[in-house]
Design a protein around this motif. Structure first.
Motif, PDB file in Angstrom:
ATOM      1  N   LEU A  57      30.662  40.178  36.737  1.00 19.41           N
ATOM      2  CA  LEU A  57      30.885  41.190  35.714  1.00 19.41           C
ATOM      3  C   LEU A  57      30.961  40.512  34.357  1.00 19.41           C
ATOM      4  N   SER A  58      31.030  41.299  33.293  1.00 22.65           N
ATOM      5  CA  SER A  58      31.318  40.722  31.988  1.00 22.65           C
ATOM      6  C   SER A  58      32.620  39.941  32.100  1.00 22.65           C
ATOM      7  N   PRO A  59      32.691  38.705  31.574  1.00 20.16           N
ATOM      8  CA  PRO A  59      33.898  37.900  31.763  1.00 20.16           C
ATOM      9  C   PRO A  59      35.100  38.402  30.986  1.00 20.16           C
ATOM     10  N   VAL A  60      34.899  39.322  30.064  1.00 21.70           N
ATOM     11  CA  VAL A  60      36.001  39.886  29.290  1.00 21.70           C
ATOM     12  C   VAL A  60      36.096  41.391  29.539  1.00 21.70           C
ATOM     13  N   ASP A  61      37.319  41.889  29.522  1.00 20.53           N
ATOM     14  CA  ASP A  61      37.593  43.329  29.548  1.00 20.53           C
ATOM     15  C   ASP A  61      38.592  43.582  28.431  1.00 20.53           C
ATOM     16  N   PRO A  62      38.142  43.445  27.178  1.00 25.82           N
ATOM     17  CA  PRO A  62      39.067  43.347  26.047  1.00 25.82           C
ATOM     18  C   PRO A  62      39.693  44.676  25.664  1.00 25.82           C
ATOM     19  N   GLY A  63      40.908  44.570  25.106  1.00 23.65           N
ATOM     20  CA  GLY A  63      41.506  45.740  24.487  1.00 23.65           C
ATOM     21  C   GLY A  63      40.801  46.080  23.190  1.00 23.65           C
ATOM     22  N   THR A  64      40.351  45.040  22.469  1.00 28.01           N
ATOM     23  CA  THR A  64      39.654  45.219  21.193  1.00 28.01           C
ATOM     24  C   THR A  64      38.439  44.297  21.137  1.00 28.01           C
TER      25      THR A  64
END
Length: 268
Positions: A57-64
């Protein structure tokens, strides 16, 4: 090699360390938890998967997701972007937040919206934030970067209303495949279209240091572990892409991110 986010066959989303064809499972489901306990995670991996056994998956699941424009020297010299105009000529970069729905993983399929006729690819160095950050000094900002990743962009250059919406469609911001903990700037970066290099440049042409960009963002937004800063596109010579094309963005020492393009509503 780097920190990867992946889905197992039972549907669980996990974080691990990808090296070659193997992924060491950290046993964590939150990037924020991982970044605040990285030494312990590296020492206590639970299981090793082969890449063929999981879905990256995308390595980030950012809040922003914070995005910048006007960060490279050519942004001042060239009138290459009809949407930015006077915004790219100031002493500070332009900055905005983009939705998580625009993110996708490596080797994703991206549908080009039918409203867009002139979509061009780009490559941007992504900075992953490692801790809570607000009103930072320059030194604090530099220390706040926990990792780096490849950001592959697709931007519509059609003259439509609105300044930024033409680059927020689903899949327009590809991220990954991993987060690399350390990079020695400057680094080369570029784009290939159907395996042919269309343009390349270097972060040596940035008008601001990476610490400057994090510091600037921290005075506008509250940043948290796992947030992503996308530092601007250095390329100038890319042509329009079309359904059926494959686009790959690459960054030296960080990796490459690929997308297969289709027309909106097309079944691939």
């Amino acid at each position: 090699m780097g920190i990867a986010r992946f889905r197992t066959n039972d549907g669980s989303v996990r974080y691990g360390y990808a090296s070659g064809s193997s992924i060491l499972d950290f046993g964590m489901q939150s990037l924020r938890d991982l970044l605040t306990n990285l030494p312990d995670a590296l020492a206590s991996g639970e299981q090793i998967y082969d890449r063929s056994e999981v879905t990256l998956l995308s390595p980030v699941d950012p809040g922003t997701v914070v995005r910048f424009d006007g960060c490279y020297e050519h942004n001042i010299a060239d009138d290459h972007d009809p949407h930015l105009g006077e915004f790219i000529a100031g002493e500070a970069p332009s900055i905005w937040v983009t939705p998580n729905s625009s993110l996708c993983a490596d080797d994703c399929e991206v549908s080009i919206p039918t409203i867009l006729d002139d979509v061009r690819p780009g490559v941007e160095l992504g900075l992953v934030i490692g801790r809570h950050a607000e009103n930072l000094s320059l030194q604090e900002a530099a220390d706040c970067i926990i990792g780096y990743t490849v950001c592959r962009t697709l931007s519509g250059y059609d003259q439509h209303p609105g300044l930024y919406g033409y680059r927020m469609f689903a899949g327009s911001l590809g991220v990954g495949p991993t987060i690399v903990p350390e990079v020695e700037p400057p680094v080369a970066l570029g784009v290939r279209q159907n395996d042919e290099t269309v343009d390349q440049s270097s972060t040596a042409h940035l008008r601001f240091s990476l610490g400057d960009l994090v510091r600037y963002a921290s005075h506008i937004f509250t940043l948290n572990p796992g947030d992503l800063l996308v530092t601007g596109n250095p390329l100038q010579a890319t042509d329009s892409v079309n359904p059926g094309d494959t686009v790959t963005a690459w960054i030296e020492s960080v990796g490459q991110q690929t997308a297969a393009l289709s027309a909106e509503g097309e079944n691939r």
